[in-house]
Design a protein around this motif. Structure first.
Motif, short mmCIF file in Angstrom:
data_model
loop_
_atom_site.label_atom_id
_atom_site.label_comp_id
_atom_site.label_asym_id
_atom_site.label_seq_id
_atom_site.Cartn_x
_atom_site.Cartn_y
_atom_site.Cartn_z
N ARG A 30 0.82 -1.21 0.00
CA ARG A 30 0.00 0.00 0.00
C ARG A 30 0.86 1.26 0.00
NH1 ARG A 30 -3.00 -3.70 3.08
NH2 ARG A 30 -1.75 -3.27 4.93
N LEU A 31 1.98 1.22 0.70
CA LEU A 31 2.87 2.37 0.76
C LEU A 31 4.15 2.06 -0.01
CD1 LEU A 31 2.54 3.35 4.54
CD2 LEU A 31 1.40 4.41 2.57
N LEU A 32 4.60 3.02 -0.81
CA LEU A 32 5.83 2.84 -1.58
C LEU A 32 7.03 2.82 -0.65
CD1 LEU A 32 6.87 2.69 -4.57
CD2 LEU A 32 7.38 5.12 -4.33
N SER A 33 7.86 1.82 -0.77
CA SER A 33 9.04 1.71 0.07
C SER A 33 10.06 2.79 -0.28
CB SER A 33 9.69 0.33 -0.12
OG SER A 33 10.97 0.29 0.48
N PRO A 34 10.71 3.39 0.73
CA PRO A 34 11.78 4.36 0.46
C PRO A 34 12.97 3.73 -0.25
CG PRO A 34 11.70 3.80 2.80
CD PRO A 34 10.47 3.21 2.17
N GLN A 35 12.99 2.38 -0.31
CA GLN A 35 14.08 1.70 -1.00
C GLN A 35 14.18 2.13 -2.47
OE1 GLN A 35 16.30 -0.87 0.45
NE2 GLN A 35 17.36 -0.09 -1.34
N TRP A 36 13.02 2.42 -3.10
CA TRP A 36 13.04 2.84 -4.50
C TRP A 36 13.76 4.17 -4.67
CZ3 TRP A 36 12.08 -0.66 -8.02
CH2 TRP A 36 11.22 -1.72 -7.72
N ASP A 37 13.53 5.12 -3.75
CA ASP A 37 14.23 6.41 -3.81
C ASP A 37 15.72 6.21 -3.55
OD1 ASP A 37 12.03 7.95 -4.42
OD2 ASP A 37 11.55 8.39 -2.33
N GLN A 38 16.05 5.30 -2.65
CA GLN A 38 17.46 5.05 -2.36
C GLN A 38 18.18 4.49 -3.59
OE1 GLN A 38 18.18 2.80 1.24
NE2 GLN A 38 20.20 2.16 0.57
N TRP A 39 17.54 3.53 -4.24
CA TRP A 39 18.15 2.97 -5.45
C TRP A 39 18.29 4.03 -6.54
CZ3 TRP A 39 14.56 -1.79 -4.87
CH2 TRP A 39 15.26 -2.81 -4.18
N ARG A 40 17.28 4.89 -6.63
CA ARG A 40 17.34 5.94 -7.65
C ARG A 40 18.54 6.85 -7.41
NH1 ARG A 40 12.35 10.04 -9.30
NH2 ARG A 40 12.92 10.21 -11.51
N SER A 41 18.79 7.18 -6.14
CA SER A 41 19.93 8.04 -5.81
C SER A 41 21.26 7.34 -6.07
CB SER A 41 19.85 8.47 -4.34
OG SER A 41 20.08 7.38 -3.46
N GLN A 42 21.23 6.00 -6.11
CA GLN A 42 22.44 5.23 -6.38
C GLN A 42 22.65 4.96 -7.87
OE1 GLN A 42 21.64 1.75 -3.96
NE2 GLN A 42 22.43 2.69 -2.10
N GLY A 43 21.76 5.48 -8.71
CA GLY A 43 21.93 5.35 -10.15
C GLY A 43 21.31 4.12 -10.77
N PHE A 44 20.48 3.41 -10.00
CA PHE A 44 19.84 2.20 -10.56
C PHE A 44 18.94 2.53 -11.76
CE2 PHE A 44 20.00 -1.33 -7.13
CZ PHE A 44 21.31 -1.00 -6.81
N GLU A 45 18.36 3.73 -11.74
CA GLU A 45 17.44 4.11 -12.82
C GLU A 45 18.13 4.07 -14.17
OE1 GLU A 45 14.16 7.65 -13.68
OE2 GLU A 45 15.71 7.92 -12.17
N GLN A 46 19.40 4.40 -14.20
CA GLN A 46 20.16 4.41 -15.45
C GLN A 46 20.66 3.02 -15.85
OE1 GLN A 46 20.71 7.00 -13.02
NE2 GLN A 46 19.18 8.03 -14.31
N GLN A 47 20.44 2.03 -14.97
CA GLN A 47 20.96 0.68 -15.22
C GLN A 47 19.86 -0.35 -15.46
OE1 GLN A 47 23.90 -0.47 -12.15
NE2 GLN A 47 23.77 1.65 -11.44
N ALA A 48 18.58 0.09 -15.42
CA ALA A 48 17.48 -0.87 -15.37
C ALA A 48 16.62 -0.87 -16.62
CB ALA A 48 16.61 -0.60 -14.14
N ILE A 49 15.97 -2.01 -16.84
CA ILE A 49 14.88 -2.14 -17.80
C ILE A 49 13.68 -2.73 -17.07
CG2 ILE A 49 16.38 -2.43 -19.80
CD1 ILE A 49 15.70 -5.46 -19.68
N PHE A 50 12.51 -2.58 -17.66
CA PHE A 50 11.29 -3.15 -17.09
C PHE A 50 10.75 -4.21 -18.04
CE2 PHE A 50 6.88 -3.59 -16.00
CZ PHE A 50 6.79 -3.32 -14.64
N VAL A 51 10.40 -5.38 -17.48
CA VAL A 51 9.70 -6.40 -18.27
C VAL A 51 8.32 -6.59 -17.66
CG1 VAL A 51 11.80 -7.59 -18.99
CG2 VAL A 51 10.66 -8.32 -16.90
#
Length: 255
Positions: free
Chosen positions: A152-173
């Motif tokens: 129900r609540l978005l985990s802060p882990q997603w923001d943490q990963w984003r700050s670590q550059g995961f967004e530039q390394q990921a794809i979605f299936v």
């Protein structure tokens, strides 16, 4: 010749392949269009809306190339009523409600496998493979986040990963609506890798360094392939009641 059968859902079936491989494999049959009956027969209610109307011939076609890629599956087909099944994997169903732990352990219980070391080996050793892992240049993380069991609540882990550059390394299936929901929820903007078959999904996961997702078919593929994974647990159950709770898996992480 051993003859296995399963009625779905697909993720449940994938966990059942750990037992299939352990028992030496053989022919494997899908019992189609049973999900609605199963919900009423075993649990006294309709199945989850995400499962209603499944497992269909279209699902069989989606799975076909992947199942035939498993070297312990000698034949993959739709169940004919005249086929004499030796191992009915639906035996797990009465056991999983309220059972602590993952589905691989539940299949082991259903088929009388009691030795702790054997059960550890079954759940923690890869039981799936693909002929040719696929990679997207510059993208080493695969994400799948389904609508079912999303916390129900978005985990802060997603923001943490984003700050670590995961967004530039990921794809979605996954499905287009799942992709759009993921982008809205997290604010991430990553490529949506289109896939047509289960083998396509598995090949991208096998070619990645990390899988991130919630309880889903894709997560079960990642675990079965022996990939490192982060699992976003559902928040309506204790963690040990999640079917994807592989607490001693050497590559498991949960948030």
């Amino acid at each position: 010749m051993k003859k296995f059968k399963h009625s779905g859902a697909i993720g449940d079936l994938i966990y059942g392949l750990a037992l299939t491989k352990h028992l030496g494999g053989g022919e494997f049959y899908l019992h189609l269009n049973q999900i609605d009956w199963i919900g009423q027969h075993y649990y006294g209610s309709k199945p989850n809306p995400f499962h209603q109307g499944r497992l269909t011939e279209r699902d069989f076609e989606f799975m076909y190339s992947f199942m035939n890629a498993q070297n312990y599956i000698t034949k993959f087909d739709i169940l004919d009523p005249t086929t004499e099944i030796t191992h009915n994997l639906d035996r797990f169903r009465p056991l999983f409600v309220g059972h602590p732990g993952n589905y691989v352990d539940i299949y082991a219980v259903a088929f009388g496998i009691k030795d702790p070391e054997t059960r550890t080996q079954m759940r923690n050793t890869a039981w799936l493979s693909v002929p040719k892992p696929r990679k997207v240049e510059g993208r080493s993380i695969v994400i799948n986040r389904t609508a079912r069991w999303t916390p129900r609540l978005l985990s802060p882990q997603w923001d943490q990963w984003r700050s670590q550059g995961f967004e530039q390394q990921a794809i979605f299936v996954g499905l287009a609506e799942e992709y759009e929901s993921f982008c809205r929820s997290t604010g991430w903007r990553i490529p949506h890798q289109k896939t047509e078959t289960m083998l396509d999904v598995a090949e991208y996961i096998a070619g990645s360094k990390l899988f991130i997702g919630n309880q889903s078919m894709a997560l079960s593929l990642a675990i079965g392939l022996g990939a490192e994974f982060w699992c976003e647990l559902r928040d309506d159950l204790p963690q040990e009641r999640n079917e994807c709770w592989f607490k001693d898996h050497p590559k498991s992480h949960y948030f």
